[in-house]
Each structure stands twice: as structure tokens, then as C-alpha cells.
Design a protein around this motif. Structure first.
Motif, PDB file in Angstrom:
ATOM      1  N   GLN A  88       0.807  -1.326  -0.081  1.00  0.00           N
ATOM      2  CA  GLN A  88       0.034   0.043   0.182  1.00  0.00           C
ATOM      3  C   GLN A  88       0.925   1.323  -0.008  1.00  0.00           C
ATOM      4  OE1 GLN A  88      -3.477   0.477  -0.259  1.00  0.00           O
ATOM      5  NE2 GLN A  88      -2.703   2.496  -0.606  1.00  0.00           N
ATOM      6  N   LEU A 139       2.388   1.805  -3.406  1.00  0.00           N
ATOM      7  CA  LEU A 139       1.213   2.430  -4.212  1.00  0.00           C
ATOM      8  C   LEU A 139       0.973   4.107  -3.979  1.00  0.00           C
ATOM      9  CD1 LEU A 139      -1.253   2.457  -6.257  1.00  0.00           C
ATOM     10  CD2 LEU A 139      -2.585   1.578  -4.454  1.00  0.00           C
ATOM     11  N   ASP A 140       0.927   4.468  -2.949  1.00  0.00           N
ATOM     12  CA  ASP A 140       1.071   5.908  -2.339  1.00  0.00           C
ATOM     13  C   ASP A 140       2.041   6.548  -2.809  1.00  0.00           C
ATOM     14  OD1 ASP A 140      -1.402   4.887  -0.838  1.00  0.00           O
ATOM     15  OD2 ASP A 140      -0.393   4.891   1.214  1.00  0.00           O
ATOM     16  N   ASN A 185       1.667   6.855  -6.574  1.00  0.00           N
ATOM     17  CA  ASN A 185       0.418   7.783  -6.951  1.00  0.00           C
ATOM     18  C   ASN A 185       0.890   9.208  -6.721  1.00  0.00           C
ATOM     19  OD1 ASN A 185      -1.376   6.462  -7.894  1.00  0.00           O
ATOM     20  ND2 ASN A 185      -2.307   5.684  -6.052  1.00  0.00           N
ATOM     21  N   GLN A 186       1.995   9.685  -6.041  1.00  0.00           N
ATOM     22  CA  GLN A 186       2.378  11.037  -5.654  1.00  0.00           C
ATOM     23  C   GLN A 186       3.543  11.427  -6.683  1.00  0.00           C
ATOM     24  OE1 GLN A 186       0.983  13.045  -3.563  1.00  0.00           O
ATOM     25  NE2 GLN A 186      -0.336  11.612  -3.209  1.00  0.00           N
ATOM     26  N   ALA A 215       1.871   8.710 -11.672  1.00  0.00           N
ATOM     27  CA  ALA A 215       0.413   8.475 -11.168  1.00  0.00           C
ATOM     28  C   ALA A 215      -0.491   8.502 -12.378  1.00  0.00           C
ATOM     29  CB  ALA A 215       0.359   9.844 -10.178  1.00  0.00           C
ATOM     30  N   SER A 216      -1.495   7.536 -12.367  1.00  0.00           N
ATOM     31  CA  SER A 216      -2.522   7.650 -13.579  1.00  0.00           C
ATOM     32  C   SER A 216      -3.668   6.767 -12.739  1.00  0.00           C
ATOM     33  CB  SER A 216      -1.838   6.870 -14.784  1.00  0.00           C
ATOM     34  OG  SER A 216      -1.553   5.434 -14.351  1.00  0.00           O
ATOM     35  N   ILE A 217      -4.779   6.873 -13.501  1.00  0.00           N
ATOM     36  CA  ILE A 217      -5.913   6.133 -13.399  1.00  0.00           C
ATOM     37  C   ILE A 217      -5.482   4.423 -13.331  1.00  0.00           C
ATOM     38  CG2 ILE A 217      -8.477   5.751 -13.836  1.00  0.00           C
ATOM     39  CD1 ILE A 217      -8.699   8.585 -14.639  1.00  0.00           C
ATOM     40  N   ASP A 238      -3.655   3.158 -10.301  1.00  0.00           N
ATOM     41  CA  ASP A 238      -4.050   2.962  -9.206  1.00  0.00           C
ATOM     42  C   ASP A 238      -5.291   1.988  -9.226  1.00  0.00           C
ATOM     43  OD1 ASP A 238      -4.864   4.340  -6.425  1.00  0.00           O
ATOM     44  OD2 ASP A 238      -6.815   4.557  -7.324  1.00  0.00           O
ATOM     45  N   GLN A 239      -6.038   1.928 -10.364  1.00  0.00           N
ATOM     46  CA  GLN A 239      -6.848   1.041 -10.665  1.00  0.00           C
ATOM     47  C   GLN A 239      -6.260  -0.450 -10.476  1.00  0.00           C
ATOM     48  OE1 GLN A 239      -9.186   1.913 -14.075  1.00  0.00           O
ATOM     49  NE2 GLN A 239     -10.714   3.348 -13.054  1.00  0.00           N
ATOM     50  N   CYS A 296      -3.465  -1.595  -9.250  1.00  0.00           N
ATOM     51  CA  CYS A 296      -2.856  -1.897  -7.898  1.00  0.00           C
ATOM     52  C   CYS A 296      -4.129  -2.193  -6.890  1.00  0.00           C
ATOM     53  CB  CYS A 296      -1.914  -0.511  -7.310  1.00  0.00           C
ATOM     54  SG  CYS A 296      -0.462  -0.522  -8.150  1.00  0.00           S
ATOM     55  N   GLN A 297      -4.978  -1.226  -7.066  1.00  0.00           N
ATOM     56  CA  GLN A 297      -6.317  -1.696  -6.171  1.00  0.00           C
ATOM     57  C   GLN A 297      -6.762  -3.012  -6.371  1.00  0.00           C
ATOM     58  OE1 GLN A 297      -6.985   0.028  -3.611  1.00  0.00           O
ATOM     59  NE2 GLN A 297      -6.020   2.084  -3.971  1.00  0.00           N
TER      60      GLN A 297
END
Length: 552
Positions: free
Chosen positions: A465, A468-469, A472-473, A477-479, A482-483, A485-486
Motif C-alpha cells: 500500500q 502504491l501511495d 501515486n504521488q 501517477a495515473s488512473i 491506481d485501479q 494496484c487496487q
């Protein structure tokens, strides 16, 4: 008659909080509420409009004033002319909203009456004080200029705080405000006055599709709730006349599907293949007013679209023969060939003037072969593979890569607007297939790298996690990042883009590199990981399930 018409012309004042019927593009009038727009969403210039939240959906939109009507005044008529389960659910949602608001209205009315009474008392006291002040001022005029100056200073001190507050609210420098300043925001207390004509019985919406969308006139922004935090973008119409350039030039045109201003073609549209991508595409074609005939190898998948207004074709040949333009979106080169060349296939329905658009992601050799056989029968051919996933397909936000018949590309403009946010014309047949494979090669390799990074973090004792954080910073970083990885962190691999299809695209991209003696070592390495994931029965999961190839 004239007197009756004059009586029918009643000015209607609209303001925030009002319930309305909003006409959005080709959609039927829908119940909504005027609300505050997100801070980062700019109001379109040159148009008087309100930001409306529609009941029963997750949709919001800028709606022009002439496309809005008061809810209660036109409720009975709207219920008579509009049918359907979703529409009734939306009306029920309005009624529930009104029911909940009745209790609040009583409390607010009581509070409002109390406030008004208090204001009247304060006003009376103010008037009394002012009268006393005037008497004192008159009696003291003979005392000289000193008191007059003091009175002037006192008056100025009373005004300055008000001026300060005003300028704090607006950073604009002093001077004459621009003409369109009042259109930049929607003030809470102000109203927009508009003359609305016609009785409820004779009520007609202004025709939204009576003329083509003008260049540079976006009308309003229509977007889903999940996109409200993104910066607003002014989308231009794809119907803008493309410049006459060489066949290999690139022309991009932004879709107006997200603002509802599409004028659907009057041509009959056919669609073959209702998979993850095809289903979303057809849904948007129907919503935007196109006449669509559908066919799918598994006929049951057609039922939902027939209920929404589509026609059912019994075979690919029948669809092509009864439609002007037929689109197809299937899984791989073999399926694309079988669809055209097989029994009761596309080729049997082709005759001079019939148009065929293949949206499948295949190799350049396959699409060239299909183009040749279609054209040999007098048909017109366009390849138009799409970049995106199931969600983007459902949202009408795909990227279309087209090549082949330039005239057919332009004839498909309203369809491309309905299904995508942008389209590119890439020249001769085969170019779109090559570009699509390169795009998916990059995407597939990136996904494998994400999975590799997350598993390396896990085996070295690092928090996935936190990784990923951090990503994303940063610049990655991209949609998509994030999607996916989630998906991995939640163990949810419901397909948005099948793993077996991204592996197929990697394989075809590597073959493309081989055909021109160009090395593709990164894609080759990623391909091997996807092959291992397929061996672990992950083919029908999302591409993010490649993660499991690293942990087994």
C-alpha cells in the motif's frame, strides 16, 4: 388567439435548489435539481445555463436555460410521454426527495417567519435611530464645519468594512467588469430570467439536433460523478470538417458524447459482437439516438439491447444487408476472419455501397485481407480498433484509431462521438492495427512491471500500500496505475480487460517487431509472464491477474 398566446407566455425564474425537467442532447426530458457545480468545473461561456443533478442516475450536466422547465408545472405531461423503468425510478426519487423535504420546509418556514419578525423590529429601530440622528444633525448645523467633517469621517468608516469584504470575495482589480463575468459563476441568491412560452399541453422542447454542432461551441459539460474532480475540458465537435491533407496525415477530433450535443446519423447502423467492449459501445449508440441492429454469436446477449430499442439480426449477412454501416468488435484475428468469410458471414451481405468497420484488435495482415475482400464486392472498409477498457466503453470515453476509407471515417462521425472521446485517422489500412498493437504492448508491459514491483515489495518486507501511495504521488501517477494496484491489493480480478487478450496483443506486437527486424525484449519478457498466468487459469480474469504469475 394572440391574447391566448400572450397569456401563455409566462416568465419563469430559475435558481439553485429548483426541481426541473432537463433536456440533455438526444435523451428524453429527465427530472433533476439545480445545484452548485464543482469548484474546478468552469461554466461554458456565452450560454445561460445551470448545473443540474439528474435523479435516478449519477449524471450531472450544464444545461442551457431553454432546455429547462419547472418540474411541477410539466410533471403530468412528462409522465405521459416518457415510459420505462429507469424513468419511473427517477420520478419516484423526486417524490421521495419532496416527501423528505416537507418536514424541513415547515421548520424552515417557522424559522423564516421568526427571522422576518426580528428583521422588522431591527429595521424599525434603525429607522428610529436614523430619525433621531437627522434631528440632531439639523439642530447642530450652526455649530460649524467641524461636526460636518466628523459626520463625514464616521460615514466613511461605516462604508469601508463593506468595501473590504466585497474585494476580499473577488480578487479582480478595480475597473469595468467583463461582459461575461456574470456567467462565470452561479450565485446562490440570484435568478436567471427567461421567457418560457407555451402551455403545458402545447409544450415543446427546442430541437437539439436540428442543426450540426458548431465548432468551438461545447454547449455544456456532461460528466459522471466519478469524474467531477478532474479539470474541465472544452470538447470540440468531431463533426468539424477535416482538413484536406495527405492520406497518411493524422487528424484528431474530440468527442461531444460527454456533453450530449450529438446529432445521430440517419444511416442504419449494424453491430456484430457484444463482448466487454461491444456492449458498452452499442449501449451508447442507442442512447445517442442511433438506429441499431445487433447480432451476437450467443444470441441471449442481444436481449437487453432489444429491450432498449435495438433490432435483432439473425445472421451477420442479414445485418450487413439491412444496414448502411456495420461495425464489428470480436476477440482475435481468427474470429474476425470467421465473421467475414464464414457461413452467413459479412461478405455474403456486402454489395456496392455497403460499409464495414472492423473495431477488433488484430494484426495488419488480417485487416488488410479483410479490406481486400470487402472492397472486391463493391463495399467500403474502415478499420477502427479502440483503446480503452470496459469502464471507458460504458462511459463512451474510448480512443478510436481509424484507417482506410476516409469518407467512411467521416460518415461514422456521430457513432465515434457516441462511443469515444477522441478519434484519430491514421491513413491507409493496416496503420491503425499496427498503432493499436504498439499501444497495448506498452500497456501490457507496464502492467507486468507493476505486478513485479508489488511482489518484490512484499517479499522484501515492504508495504504494498505504501508503494502504491508513493507511486501515486510521483510522475507515474495515473488512473490505470491506481485501479490495477487496487485490484491486486483487494484480490479483485473481475475482468475489465481480459488477460488472454492483452497476451494476444503482446504476441502480435512481438510478431510486428519481427517483421521489420526490430527488437522487442521488454514485450517478450512480459509476454512470458502472461503466458505463465494463463497456465494458472487466469485467462478470463482481468490483466492485473498477471500478479499471480509472480506469487506461484
Amino acid at each position: 388567439m394572440a391574447a391566448a398566446a400572450a397569456a401563455a407566455a409566462v416568465p419563469v425564474n430559475l435558481r439553485q435548489g429548483d426541481l426541473v425537467w432537463g433536456k440533455l442532447g438526444r435523451y428524453p426530458p429527465w427530472p433533476g435539481k439545480i445545484v452548485n457545480p464543482p469548484k474546478d468545473l468552469k461554466k461554458p461561456r456565452g450560454k445561460k445555463c445551470f448545473f443540474v443533478k439528474f435523479f435516478g442516475t449519477e449524471d450531472h450536466a450544464w444545461i442551457k436555460v431553454e432546455q429547462l422547465k419547472p418540474y411541477h408545472a410539466h410533471k403530468e405531461e412528462m409522465i405521459k410521454i416518457n415510459k420505462g423503468k429507469r424513468f419511473q425510478q427517477a420520478v419516484d426519487a423526486v417524490e421521495e426527495f419532496l416527501k423528505k423535504g416537507k418536514g424541513k420546509d415547515k421548520d424552515q418556514a417557522s424559522s423564516h417567519n421568526s427571522t422576518e419578525e426580528k428583521n422588522r423590529r431591527n429595521s424599525s429601530e434603525e429607522t428610529s435611530k436614523q430619525s433621531m440622528g437627522e434631528e440632531k444633525h439639523k439642530s447642530g448645523l450652526s455649530e460649524g464645519k467641524a461636526k460636518k467633517r466628523a459626520s463625514s469621517v464616521s460615514s466613511e468608516r461605516g462604508v469601508k468594512p463593506l468595501l473590504k469584504r466585497t474585494y476580499e470575495q473577488s480578487p479582480r482589480k478595480r475597473g469595468r467588469p467583463p461582459k461575461d463575468e456574470k456567467d462565470l459563476t452561479i450565485p446562490e441568491s440570484s435568478t436567471v430570467k427567461r421567457m418560457m412560452t407555451g402551455t403545458v399541453a402545447g409544450f415543446k422542447w427546442p430541437p437539439s439536433g436540428s442543426e450540426p454542432v458548431k465548432d468551438g461551441d461545447p454547449h455544456f459539460h456532461h460528466f459522471l460523478l466519478s469524474q467531477t474532480e478532474k479539470p474541465a475540458v472544452c470538447y470540440q465537435a468531431i463533426t468539424k470538417k477535416l482538413k484536406e491533407t495527405g492520406s497518411t496525415s493524422i487528424q484528431a477530433a474530440d468527442s461531444t458524447a460527454i456533453n450530449g450535443s450529438i446529432t445521430p446519423t440517419d444511416k442504419k447502423i449494424g453491430f456484430l459482437g457484444l463482448g466487454l467492449m461491444g456492449s458498452g459501445i452499442v449501449s451508447n449508440l442507442i442512447k445517442m439516438g442511433h438506429t441499431v441492429t445487433v447480432w451476437n454469436r450467443t444470441a441471449e446477449k442481444c436481449d437487453l439491447f432489444v429491450q432498449e430499442g435495438a433490432r435483432l439480426g439473425r445472421t451477420p449477412a442479414e445485418v450487413v444487408s439491412t444496414c448502411d454501416i456495420t461495425f464489428a468488435c470480436v476477440s482475435d484475428p481468427k474470429a474476425a476472419k470467421d465473421l467475414v468469410l464464414g457461413p452467413s458471414g459479412v461478405l455474403q451481405g456486402i454489395r456496392p455501397g455497403k460499409c464495414y468497420v472492423d473495431m477488433s484488435t488484430v494484426d495488419a495482415d488480417t485487416v488488410t485481407e479483410l479490406a481486400q475482400v470487402i472492397v472486391s464486392r463493391g463495399g467500403r472498409f474502415l478499420e477502427a480498433p479502440v483503446s480503452g477498457n470496459q469502464q471507458l466503453s460504458n462511459d463512451g470515453m474510448l480512443v478510436i484509431l481509424a484507417a482506410g476509407d476516409r469518407g467512411l471515417y467521416e460518415d461514422c462521425s456521430s457513432c465515434f462521438q457516441a462511443m469515444g472521446k477522441t478519434s484519430f485517422f491514421l491513413g491507409e489500412v493496416g496503420n491503425a492495427a499496427k498503432m493499436m498493437l504498439i499501444v497495448n504492448m506498452v500497456q501490457g508491459s507496464f502492467m507486468a512491471t507493476i505486478a513485479e514491483g508489488l511482489t518484490l515489495a512484499q517479499v522484501t518486507g515492504q508495504s504494498q500500500q505504501t508503494l502504491l501511495d508513493i507511486l501515486n504521488q510521483g510522475q507515474l501517477a495515473s488512473i490505470f496505475l491506481d485501479q490495477k494496484c487496487q485490484n491486486i491489493l483487494q484480490g479483485n480480478f473481475k475482468p475489465d480487460f481480459y488477460l488472454k487478450y492483452i497476451q494476444k496483443d503482446l504476441r502480435l506486437a512481438i510478431a510486428l517487431g519481427d517483421s521489420v527486424n526490430h527488437p522487442t525484449p521488454m514485450a517478450a519478457a512480459a509476454n512470458e509472464v502472461y503466458k505463465r498466468a494463463k497456465a494458472l487459469d487466469q485467462s478470463d480474469n482481468d490483466m492485473s491477474a498477471v500478479y499471480r504469475a509472480y506469487i506461484h
